[in-house]
Design an enzyme around this catalytic site. Structure first.
Site, mmCIF file in Angstrom:
data_model
loop_
_atom_site.group_PDB
_atom_site.id
_atom_site.type_symbol
_atom_site.label_atom_id
_atom_site.label_comp_id
_atom_site.label_asym_id
_atom_site.label_seq_id
_atom_site.Cartn_x
_atom_site.Cartn_y
_atom_site.Cartn_z
ATOM 1 N N GLY A 234 -8.995 -33.217 49.697
ATOM 2 C CA GLY A 234 -9.401 -32.002 49.000
ATOM 3 C C GLY A 234 -8.924 -32.019 47.556
ATOM 4 O O GLY A 234 -9.539 -32.635 46.681
ATOM 5 N N GLY A 235 -7.803 -31.364 47.312
ATOM 6 C CA GLY A 235 -7.260 -31.184 45.967
ATOM 7 C C GLY A 235 -7.268 -32.443 45.102
ATOM 8 O O GLY A 235 -7.659 -32.390 43.927
ATOM 9 N N GLY B 13 -3.577 -28.585 51.592
ATOM 10 C CA GLY B 13 -3.252 -27.970 50.309
ATOM 11 C C GLY B 13 -1.810 -27.504 50.181
ATOM 12 O O GLY B 13 -1.489 -26.710 49.301
ATOM 13 N N LYS C 113 -14.518 -28.566 47.597
ATOM 14 C CA LYS C 113 -14.444 -27.121 47.899
ATOM 15 C C LYS C 113 -15.195 -26.353 46.796
ATOM 16 O O LYS C 113 -16.149 -26.890 46.240
ATOM 17 C CB LYS C 113 -12.989 -26.675 48.062
ATOM 18 N N SER D 45 -3.220 -32.904 52.308
ATOM 19 C CA SER D 45 -2.298 -33.300 51.248
ATOM 20 C C SER D 45 -2.221 -34.808 50.999
ATOM 21 O O SER D 45 -1.171 -35.331 50.636
ATOM 22 C CB SER D 45 -0.905 -32.719 51.510
ATOM 23 N N GLU E 279 -11.227 -23.973 56.611
ATOM 24 C CA GLU E 279 -11.461 -22.809 55.747
ATOM 25 C C GLU E 279 -12.712 -22.052 56.193
ATOM 26 O O GLU E 279 -12.781 -20.834 56.080
ATOM 27 C CB GLU E 279 -11.575 -23.262 54.276
ATOM 28 N N GLU F 43 -7.317 -32.639 60.620
ATOM 29 C CA GLU F 43 -6.569 -32.030 59.526
ATOM 30 C C GLU F 43 -5.675 -30.931 60.075
ATOM 31 O O GLU F 43 -6.151 -29.831 60.352
ATOM 32 C CB GLU F 43 -7.524 -31.398 58.506
ATOM 33 N N ASN G 177 -13.606 -33.714 49.314
ATOM 34 C CA ASN G 177 -14.114 -32.354 49.527
ATOM 35 C C ASN G 177 -13.714 -31.516 48.311
ATOM 36 O O ASN G 177 -12.567 -31.132 48.177
ATOM 37 C CB ASN G 177 -13.489 -31.802 50.812
ATOM 38 N N HIS H 227 -14.907 -27.130 58.824
ATOM 39 C CA HIS H 227 -13.667 -27.184 58.050
ATOM 40 C C HIS H 227 -12.826 -25.941 58.365
ATOM 41 O O HIS H 227 -13.366 -24.858 58.569
ATOM 42 C CB HIS H 227 -13.977 -27.256 56.556
#
Ligand code: PGA
Length: 231
Positions: free
Chosen positions: A212-213, A160, A10, A191, A89, A154, A8, A87
């Site tokens: 993600g990151g 994150g 983002k 993470s 967010e 999640e 993802n 998600h």
């Protein structure tokens, strides 16, 4: 079994960076083993190269006067096979409710897209985690067919933050989810990185990871993919 890996991105990476990203990943033999979810704009960059690609959300409407929205049909028409829905967010900044998430999933399923439904508790909800995820799943899926649903668990406090949930807990939650939706594959997200993937990938109760990151850097993401699909 081979794990499902979803990246993802983002709201990261611009045109040139995406082109470079694609060039980079193509050097590795496992690059097609993941689903990449960039911003809408870049979906065709992946699909035109036959790389599995998904969107990060869709509209709950089918078509028409909804300025700025993008529909399930539209992402399908540019080659997306997957869509992330709900998600945390989007629930947080976009104020998405379970009811809206249900409508989005319904639209996605009409187009035969695979849905990655995100669920998970906030830090202050850890004690009532089971309840929270049960309500999220039941209100988002209701009576919809479940074959094309992948559930990404999640915990919001792990997204994150560098805090990964403990493995026994991950196993437990996965089984809880599979008890609620028997057909569903369950991903863990929060993470996940190139360092912890080795031990996380050993968890049999988990079918894959939403990342993600660590998916934004092609080299890092490829390391993760390689470990997860060759274990
Ligand atoms: P993270 O994000 O891997 O950066 O924690 C996961 C996600 O938000 O899907």
């Amino acid at each position: 079994m081979e794990k499902i890996i979803v990246g993802n991105f983002k709201m990261n990476l611009e045109k040139e960076e995406i082109s470079n990203y694609i060039k980079q990943i193509q050097k590795n033999r496992y690059y097609k083993k993941a689903v990449y979810c960039p911003s809408f704009l870049y979906i065709p960059y992946f699909s035109e190269k036959d790389i599995p690609v998904g969107a990060q959300t869709i509209s709950s409407y089918n078509e028409g006067a909804h300025t700025g929205e993008i529909s399930a049909k539209q992402i399908k028409s540019v080659g997306a096979s997957h869509v992330i829905i709900g998600h945390s967010e989007r629930r947080n900044y976009g104020k998405e409710t379970n009811e809206e998430i249900y409508l989005k999933i319904k639209e996605a399923l009409k187009e035969n897209l695979k849905v990655i439904l995100c669920i998970g508790e906030k830090e202050e909800e850890i004690e009532k985690r089971k309840e929270v995820i049960k309500v999220q799943i039941e209100e988002s899926l209701k009576d919809l067919p479940k074959e094309n649903i992948i559930i990404a668990y999640e915990p919001i406090w792990a997204i994150g933050t560098g805090k990964v949930m403990n493995q026994e807990e991950i196993k437990k939650v996965s089984l809880t989810i599979k008890n609620i939706v028997k057909e569903s594959k369950v991903l863990y997200g929060g993470s996940v990185n190139e360092k912890n993937i080795k031990s996380l990938a050993k968890i049999e109760e988990i079918d894959g990871f939403l990342i993600g990151g660590a998916s934004i850097n092609p080299e890092v993401f490829l390391k993760i993919i390689e470990v997860a699909v060759t274990m």
